[in-house]
Design a protein around this motif. Structure first.
Motif, PDB file in Angstrom:
ATOM      1  N   SER A 255       0.859  -1.151  -0.108  1.00  0.00           N
ATOM      2  CA  SER A 255       0.082  -0.051   0.019  1.00  0.00           C
ATOM      3  C   SER A 255       0.877   1.271   0.163  1.00  0.00           C
ATOM      4  O   SER A 255       1.903   1.182   0.436  1.00  0.00           O
ATOM      5  CB  SER A 255      -0.652   0.046   1.298  1.00  0.00           C
ATOM      6  N   ALA A 256       0.340   2.308  -0.513  1.00  0.00           N
ATOM      7  CA  ALA A 256       1.061   3.510  -0.470  1.00  0.00           C
ATOM      8  C   ALA A 256      -0.081   4.737  -0.562  1.00  0.00           C
ATOM      9  O   ALA A 256      -0.955   4.863  -1.087  1.00  0.00           O
ATOM     10  CB  ALA A 256       1.807   3.551  -1.795  1.00  0.00           C
ATOM     11  N   HIS A 257       0.338   5.997   0.322  1.00  0.00           N
ATOM     12  CA  HIS A 257      -0.515   7.117   0.105  1.00  0.00           C
ATOM     13  C   HIS A 257      -0.240   7.729  -1.174  1.00  0.00           C
ATOM     14  O   HIS A 257      -0.928   8.515  -1.734  1.00  0.00           O
ATOM     15  CB  HIS A 257       0.076   8.006   1.098  1.00  0.00           C
ATOM     16  N   SER A 258       1.244   7.882  -1.626  1.00  0.00           N
ATOM     17  CA  SER A 258       1.634   8.183  -2.915  1.00  0.00           C
ATOM     18  C   SER A 258       2.645   7.480  -3.553  1.00  0.00           C
ATOM     19  O   SER A 258       3.298   6.768  -2.946  1.00  0.00           O
ATOM     20  CB  SER A 258       1.940   9.779  -2.646  1.00  0.00           C
ATOM     21  N   LEU A 259       2.775   7.505  -4.745  1.00  0.00           N
ATOM     22  CA  LEU A 259       3.911   6.857  -5.431  1.00  0.00           C
ATOM     23  C   LEU A 259       4.136   7.280  -6.518  1.00  0.00           C
ATOM     24  O   LEU A 259       3.422   7.889  -7.434  1.00  0.00           O
ATOM     25  CB  LEU A 259       3.716   5.153  -5.478  1.00  0.00           C
ATOM     26  N   THR A 260       5.485   7.187  -7.254  1.00  0.00           N
ATOM     27  CA  THR A 260       5.992   7.643  -8.535  1.00  0.00           C
ATOM     28  C   THR A 260       6.726   6.186  -9.150  1.00  0.00           C
ATOM     29  O   THR A 260       7.282   5.392  -8.460  1.00  0.00           O
ATOM     30  CB  THR A 260       7.097   8.333  -8.393  1.00  0.00           C
ATOM     31  N   ILE A 261       6.225   5.841 -10.571  1.00  0.00           N
ATOM     32  CA  ILE A 261       6.604   4.856 -11.478  1.00  0.00           C
ATOM     33  C   ILE A 261       7.185   5.204 -12.393  1.00  0.00           C
ATOM     34  O   ILE A 261       7.004   6.199 -13.287  1.00  0.00           O
ATOM     35  CB  ILE A 261       5.572   3.957 -11.844  1.00  0.00           C
ATOM     36  N   ARG A 262       8.695   4.864 -12.518  1.00  0.00           N
ATOM     37  CA  ARG A 262       9.524   5.217 -13.560  1.00  0.00           C
ATOM     38  C   ARG A 262       9.458   4.027 -14.721  1.00  0.00           C
ATOM     39  O   ARG A 262       9.787   2.868 -14.126  1.00  0.00           O
ATOM     40  CB  ARG A 262      10.969   5.560 -12.986  1.00  0.00           C
ATOM     41  N   THR A 263       9.354   4.367 -15.950  1.00  0.00           N
ATOM     42  CA  THR A 263       9.098   3.125 -16.915  1.00  0.00           C
ATOM     43  C   THR A 263      10.506   3.531 -17.849  1.00  0.00           C
ATOM     44  O   THR A 263      10.979   4.214 -18.129  1.00  0.00           O
ATOM     45  CB  THR A 263       8.031   3.350 -17.678  1.00  0.00           C
ATOM     46  N   PRO A 264      10.718   2.319 -18.694  1.00  0.00           N
ATOM     47  CA  PRO A 264      11.946   2.498 -19.749  1.00  0.00           C
ATOM     48  C   PRO A 264      11.509   3.427 -20.919  1.00  0.00           C
ATOM     49  O   PRO A 264      12.431   3.922 -21.651  1.00  0.00           O
ATOM     50  CB  PRO A 264      12.164   1.123 -20.230  1.00  0.00           C
ATOM     51  N   ARG A 265      10.000   3.455 -20.955  1.00  0.00           N
ATOM     52  CA  ARG A 265       9.636   4.267 -22.053  1.00  0.00           C
ATOM     53  C   ARG A 265       9.276   5.771 -21.787  1.00  0.00           C
ATOM     54  O   ARG A 265       8.780   5.762 -20.582  1.00  0.00           O
ATOM     55  CB  ARG A 265       8.217   3.561 -22.745  1.00  0.00           C
ATOM     56  N   ARG A 266       9.588   6.719 -22.526  1.00  0.00           N
ATOM     57  CA  ARG A 266       9.248   8.034 -22.146  1.00  0.00           C
ATOM     58  C   ARG A 266       7.715   8.204 -22.120  1.00  0.00           C
ATOM     59  O   ARG A 266       7.125   8.994 -21.154  1.00  0.00           O
ATOM     60  CB  ARG A 266       9.771   8.936 -23.166  1.00  0.00           C
ATOM     61  N   ARG A 267       7.024   7.851 -22.860  1.00  0.00           N
ATOM     62  CA  ARG A 267       5.501   7.811 -22.891  1.00  0.00           C
ATOM     63  C   ARG A 267       4.818   6.431 -22.822  1.00  0.00           C
ATOM     64  O   ARG A 267       4.330   6.089 -23.885  1.00  0.00           O
ATOM     65  CB  ARG A 267       5.105   8.624 -24.032  1.00  0.00           C
ATOM     66  N   PRO A 268       4.801   5.730 -21.616  1.00  0.00           N
ATOM     67  CA  PRO A 268       4.103   4.318 -21.590  1.00  0.00           C
ATOM     68  C   PRO A 268       2.666   4.477 -21.769  1.00  0.00           C
ATOM     69  O   PRO A 268       2.044   5.486 -21.809  1.00  0.00           O
ATOM     70  CB  PRO A 268       4.523   4.091 -20.154  1.00  0.00           C
ATOM     71  N   ARG A 269       2.117   3.415 -22.444  1.00  0.00           N
ATOM     72  CA  ARG A 269       0.603   3.261 -22.402  1.00  0.00           C
ATOM     73  C   ARG A 269       0.046   3.063 -21.294  1.00  0.00           C
ATOM     74  O   ARG A 269       0.706   2.160 -20.499  1.00  0.00           O
ATOM     75  CB  ARG A 269       0.328   2.139 -23.432  1.00  0.00           C
ATOM     76  N   VAL A 270      -0.850   3.729 -20.841  1.00  0.00           N
ATOM     77  CA  VAL A 270      -1.400   3.589 -19.315  1.00  0.00           C
ATOM     78  C   VAL A 270      -2.847   3.149 -19.287  1.00  0.00           C
ATOM     79  O   VAL A 270      -3.665   4.071 -20.117  1.00  0.00           O
ATOM     80  CB  VAL A 270      -1.250   4.579 -18.437  1.00  0.00           C
ATOM     81  N   ALA A 271      -3.448   2.439 -18.788  1.00  0.00           N
ATOM     82  CA  ALA A 271      -4.928   2.212 -18.625  1.00  0.00           C
ATOM     83  C   ALA A 271      -5.408   2.641 -17.547  1.00  0.00           C
ATOM     84  O   ALA A 271      -4.888   2.290 -16.254  1.00  0.00           O
ATOM     85  CB  ALA A 271      -5.283   0.685 -19.000  1.00  0.00           C
ATOM     86  N   PHE A 272      -6.638   3.234 -17.530  1.00  0.00           N
ATOM     87  CA  PHE A 272      -7.466   3.948 -16.200  1.00  0.00           C
ATOM     88  C   PHE A 272      -8.841   3.649 -16.401  1.00  0.00           C
ATOM     89  O   PHE A 272      -9.390   4.145 -17.435  1.00  0.00           O
ATOM     90  CB  PHE A 272      -6.682   5.273 -15.882  1.00  0.00           C
ATOM     91  N   ASP A 273      -9.587   3.004 -15.658  1.00  0.00           N
ATOM     92  CA  ASP A 273     -10.952   2.822 -15.653  1.00  0.00           C
ATOM     93  C   ASP A 273     -11.386   2.372 -17.179  1.00  0.00           C
ATOM     94  O   ASP A 273     -12.372   2.900 -17.500  1.00  0.00           O
ATOM     95  CB  ASP A 273     -11.637   4.030 -15.240  1.00  0.00           C
ATOM     96  N   GLY A 274     -10.701   1.425 -17.613  1.00  0.00           N
ATOM     97  CA  GLY A 274     -11.238   0.766 -19.195  1.00  0.00           C
ATOM     98  C   GLY A 274     -10.733   1.779 -20.067  1.00  0.00           C
ATOM     99  O   GLY A 274     -10.717   1.318 -21.366  1.00  0.00           O
ATOM    100  N   GLU A 275     -10.143   2.945 -19.782  1.00  0.00           N
ATOM    101  CA  GLU A 275      -9.644   3.696 -20.877  1.00  0.00           C
ATOM    102  C   GLU A 275      -8.192   3.536 -20.909  1.00  0.00           C
ATOM    103  O   GLU A 275      -7.492   3.033 -20.173  1.00  0.00           O
ATOM    104  CB  GLU A 275     -10.141   5.367 -20.816  1.00  0.00           C
ATOM    105  N   LYS A 276      -7.580   4.178 -22.154  1.00  0.00           N
ATOM    106  CA  LYS A 276      -6.085   3.808 -22.410  1.00  0.00           C
ATOM    107  C   LYS A 276      -5.492   5.220 -22.936  1.00  0.00           C
ATOM    108  O   LYS A 276      -6.163   5.825 -23.628  1.00  0.00           O
ATOM    109  CB  LYS A 276      -5.605   2.602 -22.978  1.00  0.00           C
TER     110      LYS A 276
END
Length: 305
Positions: A255-276
């Motif tokens: 669990s976390a109150h806040s977090l930062t995720i770093r990925t190898p791609r500068r603009r990763p594809r992200v899905a949120f609530d069924g959208e992307k």
């Protein structure tokens, strides 16, 4: 105090789930709302933000999102900071947000529950200033959504196709990326095919996942799939489908109150609530307390699914 029907404006997404294949559903709800409640359908090129802005300018203070979770999220995003209320008429495929609130998927019953309901403020998750109510995911799941939309376009929106696309995407999966997760507890670097950040206790319970207590504490429940072979991923999907996913074996949960995720791609594809969407990394997650006013049904109108 019941909702004033004169404050309501219904915004419908014609391409959303049931709304796209059952033209009578929204008509049944509008008959319950009555002739004083306007129905506005999004037109080609019109954004949720534009439609909400116009409705608020016209004096409406409760916006009814008629569609699925993507429609609900889009309208909720536009309502942040306005003081207006969000109501939900569930016409999507899964309707996790409305089902979590105890709203019926029957359009007439849902409309009656909205009219008899009352506003309640909730906290929401944000990723790079994008609101989400159910979850955000990186890795395989955004690719699954792309495959799902292609299947929906070809065969129609049916839940069985959603499950099939999970298997098809996993079979075609290739290299597992390395990601870095930073929280208040520290930093970890790992290879994983999927990171799932949850904000819906209802959705977790429906998939047999633990973490509802984390959500109740206004924290993110973060699931990190363990890296492995393609067969391992298929077993993970099978366990998820049977609601037997095991924290510590299939996935790591924290669990976390806040977090930062770093990925190898500068603009990763992200899905949120069924959208992307492609978002600029790093991805910054935060919880905004009491940021959204939402109409919830009274106890007598709530259903359990």
């Amino acid at each position: 105090m019941p909702v004033d029907r004169h404050s309501l404006c219904v915004l419908a997404n014609p391409g959303s789930g049931r709304a796209s294949r059952d033209g009578s559903a929204i008509g049944k709800a509008m008959a319950v709302f009555g002739p004083d409640v306007p129905l506005r359908r999004l037109t080609e090129g019109q954004t949720f933000a534009d439609a909400v802005k116009q409705a608020l300018a016209d004096g409406f203070t409760t916006i009814v999102a008629a569609g699925g979770d993507g429609t609900v999220t889009g309208i909720a995003q536009a309502l942040i900071g306005t003081g207006a209320n969000l109501a939900i008429l569930p016409l999507g495929t899964f309707n996790f947000v409305s089902r979590g609130l105890g709203l019926s998927e029957d359009p007439e019953a849902a409309a009656r529950a909205i009219l008899a309901g009352h506003p309640h403020r909730i906290s929401v998750g944000m990723v790079n200033d994008q609101l989400f109510l159910n979850n955000v995911s990186l890795g395989l799941y955004p690719r699954i959504l792309s495959e799902r939309e292609a299947m929906y376009a070809r065969y129609g929106r049916f839940r069985i196709l959603a499950y099939w696309t999970v298997l098809a995407t996993i079979i075609r999966a290739q290299r597992t990326p390395r990601m870095t997760i930073e929280t208040e507890e520290g930093t970890r670097s790992l290879r994983t095919p999927l990171i799932f950040i949850a904000r819906s206790a209802y959705q977790l319970e429906r998939f047999g996942l633990s973490g509802a207590d984390i959500i109740s504490d206004d924290r993110f429940a973060v699931f990190v799939a363990r890296s492995g072979t393609r067969w391992h991923l298929i077993k993970l999907a099978f366990h998820l489908a049977r609601k037997r996913l095991v924290a510590g074996t299939d996935v790591e949960l924290f669990s976390a109150h806040s977090l930062t995720i770093r990925t190898p791609r500068r603009r990763p594809r992200v899905a949120f609530d069924g959208e992307k969407r492609r978002m600029l990394a790093p991805l910054e997650f935060e919880i905004r307390p009491d940021a959204l006013s939402i109409i919830i049904p009274d106890a007598v109108d709530r259903v359990t699914t």
